[in-house]
Motif scaffolding. Structure first.
Motif, PDB file in Angstrom:
ATOM      1  N   THR A  28      53.665  53.892  45.229  1.00 64.49           N
ATOM      2  CA  THR A  28      54.493  54.887  45.911  1.00 64.49           C
ATOM      3  C   THR A  28      53.933  56.290  45.682  1.00 64.49           C
ATOM      4  O   THR A  28      53.927  57.118  46.585  1.00 64.49           O
ATOM      5  CB  THR A  28      55.942  54.831  45.373  1.00 64.49           C
ATOM      6  N   LEU A  29      53.452  56.516  44.460  1.00 63.54           N
ATOM      7  CA  LEU A  29      52.844  57.817  44.151  1.00 63.54           C
ATOM      8  C   LEU A  29      51.627  58.063  45.049  1.00 63.54           C
ATOM      9  O   LEU A  29      51.500  59.135  45.653  1.00 63.54           O
ATOM     10  CB  LEU A  29      52.433  57.884  42.673  1.00 63.54           C
ATOM     11  N   LEU A  30      50.763  57.057  45.168  1.00 66.30           N
ATOM     12  CA  LEU A  30      49.560  57.215  46.005  1.00 66.30           C
ATOM     13  C   LEU A  30      49.950  57.448  47.469  1.00 66.30           C
ATOM     14  O   LEU A  30      49.368  58.309  48.140  1.00 66.30           O
ATOM     15  CB  LEU A  30      48.655  55.988  45.879  1.00 66.30           C
ATOM     16  N   ALA A  31      50.955  56.702  47.935  1.00 65.00           N
ATOM     17  CA  ALA A  31      51.418  56.891  49.318  1.00 65.00           C
ATOM     18  C   ALA A  31      51.970  58.309  49.482  1.00 65.00           C
ATOM     19  O   ALA A  31      51.712  58.986  50.486  1.00 65.00           O
ATOM     20  CB  ALA A  31      52.477  55.851  49.660  1.00 65.00           C
ATOM     21  N   GLY A  32      52.707  58.752  48.482  1.00 63.88           N
ATOM     22  CA  GLY A  32      53.276  60.102  48.516  1.00 63.88           C
ATOM     23  C   GLY A  32      52.195  61.174  48.505  1.00 63.88           C
ATOM     24  O   GLY A  32      52.242  62.138  49.270  1.00 63.88           O
ATOM     25  N   ASP A  36      51.299  64.062  51.226  1.00 69.05           N
ATOM     26  CA  ASP A  36      51.095  65.474  50.870  1.00 69.05           C
ATOM     27  C   ASP A  36      49.753  65.973  51.427  1.00 69.05           C
ATOM     28  O   ASP A  36      49.660  67.095  51.928  1.00 69.05           O
ATOM     29  CB  ASP A  36      51.086  65.648  49.347  1.00 69.05           C
ATOM     30  N   LEU A  37      48.736  65.116  51.323  1.00 70.39           N
ATOM     31  CA  LEU A  37      47.402  65.494  51.807  1.00 70.39           C
ATOM     32  C   LEU A  37      47.428  65.708  53.333  1.00 70.39           C
ATOM     33  O   LEU A  37      46.893  66.702  53.830  1.00 70.39           O
ATOM     34  CB  LEU A  37      46.388  64.405  51.424  1.00 70.39           C
ATOM     35  N   ALA A  38      48.094  64.790  54.050  1.00 68.91           N
ATOM     36  CA  ALA A  38      48.200  64.929  55.512  1.00 68.91           C
ATOM     37  C   ALA A  38      48.927  66.229  55.868  1.00 68.91           C
ATOM     38  O   ALA A  38      48.597  66.888  56.869  1.00 68.91           O
ATOM     39  CB  ALA A  38      48.929  63.720  56.099  1.00 68.91           C
ATOM     40  N   ALA A  39      49.890  66.619  55.035  1.00 71.01           N
ATOM     41  CA  ALA A  39      50.632  67.861  55.288  1.00 71.01           C
ATOM     42  C   ALA A  39      49.779  69.094  54.978  1.00 71.01           C
ATOM     43  O   ALA A  39      49.908  70.134  55.635  1.00 71.01           O
ATOM     44  CB  ALA A  39      51.915  67.876  54.467  1.00 71.01           C
ATOM     45  N   GLU A  40      48.889  68.994  53.991  1.00 73.16           N
ATOM     46  CA  GLU A  40      47.989  70.115  53.703  1.00 73.16           C
ATOM     47  C   GLU A  40      46.997  70.302  54.863  1.00 73.16           C
ATOM     48  O   GLU A  40      46.712  71.429  55.258  1.00 73.16           O
ATOM     49  CB  GLU A  40      47.233  69.905  52.382  1.00 73.16           C
ATOM     50  N   TYR A  41      46.491  69.184  55.391  1.00 73.62           N
ATOM     51  CA  TYR A  41      45.604  69.265  56.562  1.00 73.62           C
ATOM     52  C   TYR A  41      46.360  69.886  57.749  1.00 73.62           C
ATOM     53  O   TYR A  41      45.819  70.685  58.504  1.00 73.62           O
ATOM     54  CB  TYR A  41      45.074  67.878  56.944  1.00 73.62           C
ATOM     55  N   GLY A  89      43.030  55.225  44.762  1.00 75.27           N
ATOM     56  CA  GLY A  89      43.426  55.169  46.177  1.00 75.27           C
ATOM     57  C   GLY A  89      42.329  55.687  47.101  1.00 75.27           C
ATOM     58  O   GLY A  89      41.222  56.016  46.669  1.00 75.27           O
ATOM     59  N   THR A  90      42.664  55.745  48.390  1.00 79.86           N
ATOM     60  CA  THR A  90      41.748  56.275  49.403  1.00 79.86           C
ATOM     61  C   THR A  90      42.432  57.460  50.079  1.00 79.86           C
ATOM     62  O   THR A  90      43.536  57.308  50.586  1.00 79.86           O
ATOM     63  CB  THR A  90      41.441  55.203  50.476  1.00 79.86           C
ATOM     64  N   PRO A  91      41.776  58.623  50.072  1.00 76.96           N
ATOM     65  CA  PRO A  91      42.421  59.786  50.698  1.00 76.96           C
ATOM     66  C   PRO A  91      42.563  59.606  52.207  1.00 76.96           C
ATOM     67  O   PRO A  91      41.627  59.173  52.878  1.00 76.96           O
ATOM     68  CB  PRO A  91      41.500  60.956  50.356  1.00 76.96           C
ATOM     69  N   THR A  92      43.735  59.920  52.724  1.00 71.31           N
ATOM     70  CA  THR A  92      43.974  59.775  54.162  1.00 71.31           C
ATOM     71  C   THR A  92      43.116  60.750  54.954  1.00 71.31           C
ATOM     72  O   THR A  92      42.715  61.802  54.443  1.00 71.31           O
ATOM     73  CB  THR A  92      45.466  60.009  54.489  1.00 71.31           C
ATOM     74  N   THR A  93      42.826  60.364  56.214  1.00 65.57           N
ATOM     75  CA  THR A  93      42.168  61.310  57.124  1.00 65.57           C
ATOM     76  C   THR A  93      43.167  61.725  58.207  1.00 65.57           C
ATOM     77  O   THR A  93      42.808  62.390  59.173  1.00 65.57           O
ATOM     78  CB  THR A  93      40.931  60.659  57.784  1.00 65.57           C
ATOM     79  N   GLU A  94      44.416  61.311  58.002  1.00 62.50           N
ATOM     80  CA  GLU A  94      45.439  61.656  58.995  1.00 62.50           C
ATOM     81  C   GLU A  94      45.972  63.062  58.775  1.00 62.50           C
ATOM     82  O   GLU A  94      45.947  63.587  57.672  1.00 62.50           O
ATOM     83  CB  GLU A  94      46.572  60.634  58.932  1.00 62.50           C
ATOM     84  N   VAL A  95      46.460  63.640  59.872  1.00 61.56           N
ATOM     85  CA  VAL A  95      47.029  64.983  59.828  1.00 61.56           C
ATOM     86  C   VAL A  95      48.484  64.860  60.271  1.00 61.56           C
ATOM     87  O   VAL A  95      48.766  64.231  61.300  1.00 61.56           O
ATOM     88  CB  VAL A  95      46.272  65.913  60.808  1.00 61.56           C
TER      89      VAL A  95
END
Ligand SMILES: [Fe+2]
Ligand SMILES: [Fe+2]
Length: 164
Positions: A28-32, A36-41, A89-95
């Motif tokens: 859940t932490l990794l998903a969260g 957060d990363l998608a929101a920063e992008y 984990g794997t960092p998302t590339t989604e925005v």
């Protein structure tokens, strides 16, 4: 028959359940963190777009304001992507979805809402990191909360005496 506490109350944290929750919480932490990363992008693209779209007598000031936020958001994205990898984990590339406007005031309102939501998300993430005993992550997330709170308060001051 006497029920064990976890039988009487399915939410009671039995040992097995606690262990299960720990595993789930890391996922859940990794998903969260990826949310957060998608929101920063999203913030980086939004602020770049707003800086270019600003018009009127305060165009330069608004442009400069949004441009100055971008390095902070980029740094947050760098931290999150590195941390996601460090945790397996794997960092998302989604925005996260981007809302655009050509109205200067609406730009600030959109940014204000996004910064407030970001602070709430990082507060939730701090609780998760704390639960997992990830002290360094918790402290770094608190630093992000400081940055986002500065952004939010700066926007609030700009919105306060808005004319026109
Ligand atoms: Fe950020
Ligand atoms: Fe921000």
């Amino acid at each position: 028959m006497r029920l064990r506490p976890e039988q009487a109350n399915p939410n009671f944290p039995s040992k097995t359940r606690r262990n299960h929750d720990m595993a789930t919480t890391m996922e859940t932490l990794l998903a969260g963190l990826n949310r957060d990363l998608a929101a920063e992008y999203q913030a980086i693209i939004t602020y770049r777009s707003f800086a270019s779209l600003a018009t009127g007598p305060y165009r330069q000031e608004i442009r400069q304001f949004f441009e100055e936020e971008i390095p902070d958001e980029l740094d947050h994205a760098r931290f999150l992507a590195d941390k996601i990898v460090a945790l397996g984990g794997t960092p998302t590339t989604e925005v996260a979805p981007i809302a655009l406007t050509r109205n200067n005031r609406e730009m600030l309102e959109i940014a204000h809402k996004a910064e407030s939501e970001t602070i709430e998300r990082y507060e939730e993430r701090v609780r998760m990191a704390d639960e997992l005993g990830l002290t360094a992550l918790k402290v770094r997330l608190e630093d992000l909360i400081v940055d986002e709170t500065d952004h939010k308060e700066e926007i609030e001051r700009r919105l306060k005496n808005w004319k026109g």
